[in-house]
Every structure is written in C-alpha cells, then in structure tokens.
Design an enzyme around this catalytic site. Sequence first.
Site, short mmCIF file in Angstrom:
data_model
loop_
_atom_site.label_atom_id
_atom_site.label_comp_id
_atom_site.label_asym_id
_atom_site.label_seq_id
_atom_site.Cartn_x
_atom_site.Cartn_y
_atom_site.Cartn_z
N GLU A 1 0.82 -1.21 0.00
CA GLU A 1 0.00 0.00 0.00
C GLU A 1 0.86 1.27 0.00
O GLU A 1 0.65 2.18 0.79
CB GLU A 1 -0.97 -0.02 1.19
CG GLU A 1 -1.83 -1.27 1.18
CD GLU A 1 -2.92 -1.31 2.23
OE1 GLU A 1 -2.70 -0.78 3.33
OE2 GLU A 1 -3.99 -1.86 1.94
N ARG B 1 -5.60 -10.17 -6.41
CA ARG B 1 -4.89 -9.78 -5.18
C ARG B 1 -4.77 -10.95 -4.20
O ARG B 1 -3.80 -11.04 -3.44
CB ARG B 1 -5.62 -8.61 -4.53
CG ARG B 1 -5.14 -8.28 -3.14
CD ARG B 1 -5.77 -7.00 -2.67
NE ARG B 1 -5.67 -6.85 -1.23
CZ ARG B 1 -6.27 -5.89 -0.55
NH1 ARG B 1 -7.02 -5.00 -1.17
NH2 ARG B 1 -6.14 -5.81 0.77
N LYS C 1 -2.44 -12.23 7.52
CA LYS C 1 -3.86 -11.94 7.77
C LYS C 1 -4.66 -13.23 7.56
O LYS C 1 -4.35 -14.00 6.64
CB LYS C 1 -4.38 -10.86 6.83
CG LYS C 1 -3.85 -9.48 7.16
CD LYS C 1 -4.64 -8.37 6.46
CE LYS C 1 -3.99 -7.01 6.78
NZ LYS C 1 -4.75 -5.85 6.33
N ASP D 1 -8.54 -8.99 3.08
CA ASP D 1 -8.40 -7.97 4.12
C ASP D 1 -9.55 -7.97 5.12
O ASP D 1 -10.38 -7.07 5.11
CB ASP D 1 -8.33 -6.59 3.42
CG ASP D 1 -7.72 -5.52 4.33
OD1 ASP D 1 -7.16 -5.88 5.37
OD2 ASP D 1 -7.83 -4.33 3.97
N GLU E 1 -2.90 -13.26 11.76
CA GLU E 1 -3.31 -11.90 12.18
C GLU E 1 -4.83 -11.79 12.11
O GLU E 1 -5.42 -11.94 11.05
CB GLU E 1 -2.64 -10.87 11.25
CG GLU E 1 -2.97 -9.43 11.59
CD GLU E 1 -2.25 -8.42 10.67
OE1 GLU E 1 -1.07 -8.62 10.32
OE2 GLU E 1 -2.88 -7.41 10.30
N GLU F 1 -12.97 -2.97 11.41
CA GLU F 1 -12.82 -2.08 10.25
C GLU F 1 -13.88 -2.31 9.17
O GLU F 1 -14.54 -1.36 8.74
CB GLU F 1 -11.42 -2.25 9.65
CG GLU F 1 -11.22 -1.45 8.40
CD GLU F 1 -9.85 -1.63 7.77
OE1 GLU F 1 -8.97 -2.24 8.40
OE2 GLU F 1 -9.67 -1.15 6.64
N GLU G 1 -23.30 -10.45 8.14
CA GLU G 1 -22.97 -11.04 6.83
C GLU G 1 -24.18 -10.96 5.91
O GLU G 1 -24.07 -10.61 4.74
CB GLU G 1 -22.53 -12.49 7.00
CG GLU G 1 -22.20 -13.16 5.66
CD GLU G 1 -21.66 -14.58 5.80
OE1 GLU G 1 -21.96 -15.24 6.81
OE2 GLU G 1 -20.94 -15.02 4.88
C1 GCU Z 1 -6.15 -2.33 5.57
C2 GCU Z 1 -6.49 -1.03 6.25
C3 GCU Z 1 -5.33 -0.10 6.32
C4 GCU Z 1 -4.13 -0.81 6.91
C5 GCU Z 1 -3.85 -2.08 6.15
C6 GCU Z 1 -2.79 -2.94 6.81
O1 GCU Z 1 -5.96 -2.13 4.21
O2 GCU Z 1 -7.55 -0.43 5.59
O3 GCU Z 1 -5.71 0.98 7.11
O4 GCU Z 1 -3.03 0.01 6.88
O5 GCU Z 1 -5.01 -2.88 6.12
O6 GCU Z 1 -3.15 -3.96 7.38
O7 GCU Z 1 -1.63 -2.62 6.74
#
Ligand code: GCU
Length: 828
Positions: free
Chosen positions: A288, A339, A363, A368, A390, A396, A514
């Site tokens: 990211e 992805r 994760k 995500d 994780e 979120e 859900e």
């Molecule tokens: C998600 C989240 C981000 C965070 C990222 C991560 O995309 O929206 O805010 O930084 O996960 O786990 O690094």
Amino acid sequence: MKIESGLDGWLRYAELPTESRKTAQHYSSIIVLDKNETSPVYTAGKELQEGLNRILGQRVDIDFELTSQSSSSVVVGTLDSFSAAGGNIKDIPALKEDGFWLDTHADNNCTRIIGQNERGAIYGAFEYLMRLAQGNFAPVASANNPSAPIRWVNQWDNLDGSIERGYAGLSIFFRDGEVVDDMTRVAQFARLLSSIRVNAVVVNNVNANPKLFSETNLDGLRRIADAMRPWGVRIGISLYFDSPKEFGGLPTSDPLDLAVNDWWKEITAKLYEKVPDLVGYTIKANSEGQPGPLTYQRTLADGANMFARALKPHGDGIVMYRAFVYNHHLDESVWEHDRANAAVDYFKELDGEFDDNVIVQIKWGPIDFQVREPPSPLLANLRKTKAAIEFQVAQEYLGQQSHFVYMAPLWREILDFDMRIDGKASHIRDIVSGERLGWNRSGYTTVLNVGSDTTWIGHHLSLSNLYAYGRIAWNPIADPVSIVQEWTRLTFGLDKTVVDTITKISMKSWPTYENYSGNLGIQTLCDIIYTHYGPSPGSQDGNGWGQWTRANAHSIGMDRTVATGSGNSGQYPPEVAARYENIETTPDNLLLWFHHVPYTHRLKSGKTVIQHFYDAHYEGAANAQTFPVEWAKLKGLIDDHRFEHVAFKLQYQAGHALVWRDSVNYFYFAKCGIPDEKKRVGNHQWRIEAESMELSGYKVVSVTPAEAASGGKAIITKSNDAPGSAQKELPFPSGTYDIAVNYYDHLGGRAKYEIFLEEKLIGAWTGDLEDRLGHDFSEYLDGHSATRVTFCGIKVKKGDLLKIVGQPDGSELAPLDYVSVLPEGIID
Ligand code: GCU
C-alpha cells in the site's frame, strides 16, 4: 445501580451476594514469592488482595515468606521461587512457557498459583479471581498451558494521537508527535491484556513514522514498557522501512547496504538500552505504498533478515514480517489478476530463507478482514518459515464498532479449517501453534483499536472481541458461547437474563451482519475507496485495489479456479484446492469468492444467487431489528450508563442495517434487472420519498452512489442558514404507527430537525452522530451518512399533515431521504 464507565472492562470484581460469599474459602494471607515491585508476581499479589476484597469482602494481608505454618493462604510465585522457598513442585504437571498451575485445595487449605514464569503467575492469579468473580468456587487443580508462545496485539496508533481504524477516541500512547506523559491508561490497558494472557503489544501503526526514534520518543517507549512490565506485557514497535534514509540521513535504505545495516543495529541497541525486554519489530513493507526491500531490488527475506540480525544480539526479540504485500494498482481488465494470490506469490518461494527469529505475520484471509473469506492459502505454504495469524478485533469492515459483530465464531471457523497439508490433518490452529510443522515460535496477533474512550474500543459489547481473542489465542478450541457467557458475567453481572440475552445477540451478530453486508463470499460490500464503513457495492470494482466482484449485468463473482480463472484455488493443498476448484463442492458461502456465475445460478439451497442476495439482506436487516428489542429487556438489570450506550448503538445499527439492505438490493436490481420474487425490492408501500413532499426552502438532489438514497434522490436545504420544510398529507388508514425518518448525518455541521403531525411536535433530533458514534465518518450524502430515526406509537388519522422542519448547520443542509409510516410489525 451504580454508574459504570466500562474502564475496568471485565475486571470489575463486582461484589458477590452475601449468601454466596459465605461459602467461599476464607484466607488468612496472600503469600507473594517476589518482593520486587516491578515483578508480575508482585502485581499478582496486589491484584489478589484487591480482588478478594472487592469480590468476597475479605481483607487479606500480603506476606512474602512461605513457611510450613502457612495455612489458609493463597500462594503466588513461579516454579523457581516456589521451589526455592521449600514448596513441593514434584506434583505439578509440565508447564510450557507462560503456563501456570492453579490448585485451589492444596495442603493446609491453601490455594497455589504457580507460574512457569512470572507471566504464568499473574495469569493464574487472574484466572482464579475471574472464577471467583463468577461465583465459581468449584475446586480446581489444573495445569494451564498456552497453545502458542506468540499472543500479541497490534495497535495502529499514530504519533499525532490519531488511530488508524480507531473508533474510540485518541491514542493512549501518543499525542502531538510524542509519547504521552501520563501512563495511567497504559497500565490499565496492560492489566486487561495480562488477564487474557496477551504477552505483548506493538504500540504504533504498521504505517509507521520514523520520528518514533527521536530521543524523546525512545525515552517515551521506555516509560510505556515500564508501565506495562509489572503486568507481564512486553512492548514491540512497528518500523518504517525507509527510516535510514528519511530519519538517519543515509542515501539509501537498501537492506544489503552495510551502512544501512549498521544504522539499524545502532538504533536497535539504543532501543534495548531503554527497553531491555523489547519483544521485537513488526514490519509492513512493499504494501500500500510503503517502501520495502523490493524498492531496492532485494528480496523480502533480505529485508526481514536485516532487522532480525539487528535484534539477535539483544535476546529473544523477533521480527514479525507482514505478508500483506500486494500491488494496489492491479489492472482489473486482466481476468487472471488476483490480489488474493499475492501473499503466496511473494512468500512461498522464500520459504526457508528467513532467519530463525523472523515470523511471517499472515492476515487470516487472503484479502483484508472481510465478513467472510476462506483462510489465507499462505498458511499452508510455509514449512520452514514460521508464521503467526493476524486477526482484527478492530471492526474495520465489520461495522466499525457502530455495528456489533462478535467475532469468536468467525475466528474459530478459520482455526478449525483443515488445510490437509500433505494429505494429513492440518487444522490452522495446529499450524499456528507450531505443532503441525514443528515450529518453535509462532502464534497469534490481532489488530486492535483501543483508545482513550472509557469503553476502550467504542462499544461496550464489542469489547468481548478482545476478551475472546485472548481466550482463543491461548486455547483455540475454546467455545465462543462459553467465552461470551463468561465475559458477560464478568462485565455485566451474573443475572441469567443478562447472560442469555447478550449471548443470544452475540451469537446472531456475525451471520446477521454477513446477511446484510455481503453474501456468498462476495466480501463486505462497503465503500472500499473511502472509509470502509457504509454500503457502496459499486466501489469494489473499477480500481486497482483488487477487492473485486466482477459484477456485470448478467454475472458476478471472482473466477479463482485454475481451469478458467486466477488460479487461486490451486494455491491450497490438493484436497482443498480440488474442493474450491469445483463449483459443486465449493460451499455456498464462498461461491462468489471462487466462481463467476450468472445471477440465475442455483445454489445448493435451491435459490438463485440474486434471490439469495435479496432474501439474505431482508433477513439480516430484520434480525438487526431484534437486537435493540432484546437489549431493552436488560433495563434495570445492568447500570443505566452502559445500558443506554448499548441501546443507542443497537438502535442505530438496526436503522443502518436497513440502509445496507436497500443499498445492496437496489444496486444489484439496477444492475441485473431481475426482480425480487417476493416483490419487496424497490416496492415500499409505507414510504414517502422526501422529494415527493411539498417543499419549502428545500431542493431535490441526486445522491452518489444512487443506491444510497431511496429512489436515488434526497432533499437538502437551499441555503446553509435558513430552515427548510417538507410536508405531506398522510394517505394511510387511521391507526397507530411508528414513524421513521431516513436522513443523512455527515461531517461539517450538526443540523437540527423537528417533526410535526398536524402542527403538533412529535419528535426532534440533531445530526450529531459524528460526536456519538466514533467511527470513520463521511462528508457526503452516501451509505455512511445515511441513517434512520424512529418515533414509536404515533396515532395518525388519514389525511393528517406530516411536516419535517430541518435547520441546516455548516455544510450539513438538513438532508432527508424518506419517511416510513409503519404499522405494527412492519419494518421498511
Ligand atoms: C487495511 C487497512 C489499512 C491498513 C492495512 C494494513 O488495508 O484499511 O488501514 O493500513 O489494512 O493492514 O496494513
């Protein structure tokens, strides 16, 4: 009933009824086998003293010597200190690191709490107190051992005091670029973590800021570690990969550059001077927009090992290297792009190349933290390189603590999944415990968003997720129902109605969410470009983030098969791969994760995909309406403060669940044109659109995305200083109705509203949810800001004039979407 802020979480130690206290064991002393005030054993002694007093009304003195005369005592210590004091450890079964022995009926009427180490001792003390606090005096003599040594949490706190994905106030660690002075909340947090056997917290955001290395902040980290150490909680930090360049003034941050390596060694040594028991580093790199080893044409292992080698000389510190590495500029027009493939694509070939003190942090799902995903295939692709899973306690994508979702059942489903590595039983819980592949260090971490709010995470009910995380990381086969019952007794009291009601809401919460947010493995259909909160199904596609649905007018879903798609199913071990490759053996709840099908495709249930969407959204939204009704039964059974807080949130959730239902259903109806067999979608008999009312001072606007408004339109006042009114004669038969108003509450002002029937005021409200909800908010009229307020039991005569007056404030122009006049039993 006394007001409770929630600050003590599940550690309230509420006084037990006198009758029940009488049957408790009476203690003459607490023998603490460590005088050092910073030792968790000492803290355990103080906690026992406090707990026995508050729960049982026993005032018991602390003693530091174990003698043969010590009778009716609670003894707390480690195996070493107990044996050194002459205690018999022969009969204590083998204890793993952090494990403990709790024996409530030892010789001389003593209770013994003996930890394998100091953390084990304090965990045992909490275990004992939490049993007592639930009125459980049953004798116990048992060894308790963790499933895995790594049981961490990751706070995503920024130095300026904000929290990424935080919905409960400001950081308890940082403010204005520095570590805060007052460590009170930090110690209280450590107490909560210790009681659920979490042994480390990473204190800053994975999107890290190198200014954490300023002299003041290094000393601040020392203060944080000092405040947490007496509770047996160690600290770690997240690193910004390019720190040598950005903070150290070096020309590069290349992990194979000697000067760069020396820089990290030096900073690590400085850190250890301040925090001698630093637990390690968390690294988000090449993710990211973050720099990382790939920026310098090095491998991810080169990067991870650089940090590992800086840590090595100082003890047992580890590098948690995040597998969340992916390209967020992926081209959707290429059918094979996916992805979900990224983690295995990047990490599989590096298996075995990481140093011994590197753990890959994965994760739980391939994308995500969605409402449903299969487990990450990377969990089955590392053999020699150790891993940690994780989770995300922060909701979120699950309603941001404005909706309530109890996540223990979700986590259990992932941990119980059998990956069939080499055709053998390979449950994820046994992979992450290290057992399946013979790893010596592995386990769990979770993203957590504790903030300065006294609720800790913004919703009293959502705190059960933190409790459950600790319980499951310790024992991954712990039962989600028992966990929430236990948590409820500790948090809200022993009343059966309270326990049953909260358990019922909790266990329904994930399937409910859900159902109204995203079905059949399509992911949470929230706005993924903006705040990840309210509905915006269209936002998934047409961008590089790769959370795609590939929905068109005829079909929907990601083709992840090897035969015709991205090949993602082939990343799983053969038995699992075969199951997902074949549409017949893919479970319905992951159908659209793995397959691209027509909306008319029939599920195993016999329904078509589109009808399932419609039905699930109606069912989920209907379920959400039952939560505030169930909760209302608890009035007077718990304190008013927490009662009102949760009542408000559940009511809000019930309203927003309808926004979700309609947005998602409108969106797909508009896309495919296939009507709802039950004729509900787009057909709202009891609804009056604001744009169809007689308006004065208001104007009609189109809402983007269109599905975030009933009929695609809403009204806003013509100016930001004059009120507007919308009125209409009600065409419904005379009777008693609930009147619901859907409006938009966004950032930029706090508009005021009044609603009249025949000029008589029947209700008023303010658009101030940004103050009251605490989640990521929106500046626009959209699925985040769309909300509902309801006035119950209003007597209406046919032809009565209903009028709403909106007073704008700032940029919030008292927006209205529609009014529903609902006969009893109808919610629309
Ligand atoms: C998600 C989240 C981000 C965070 C990222 C991560 O995309 O929206 O805010 O930084 O996960 O786990 O690094």
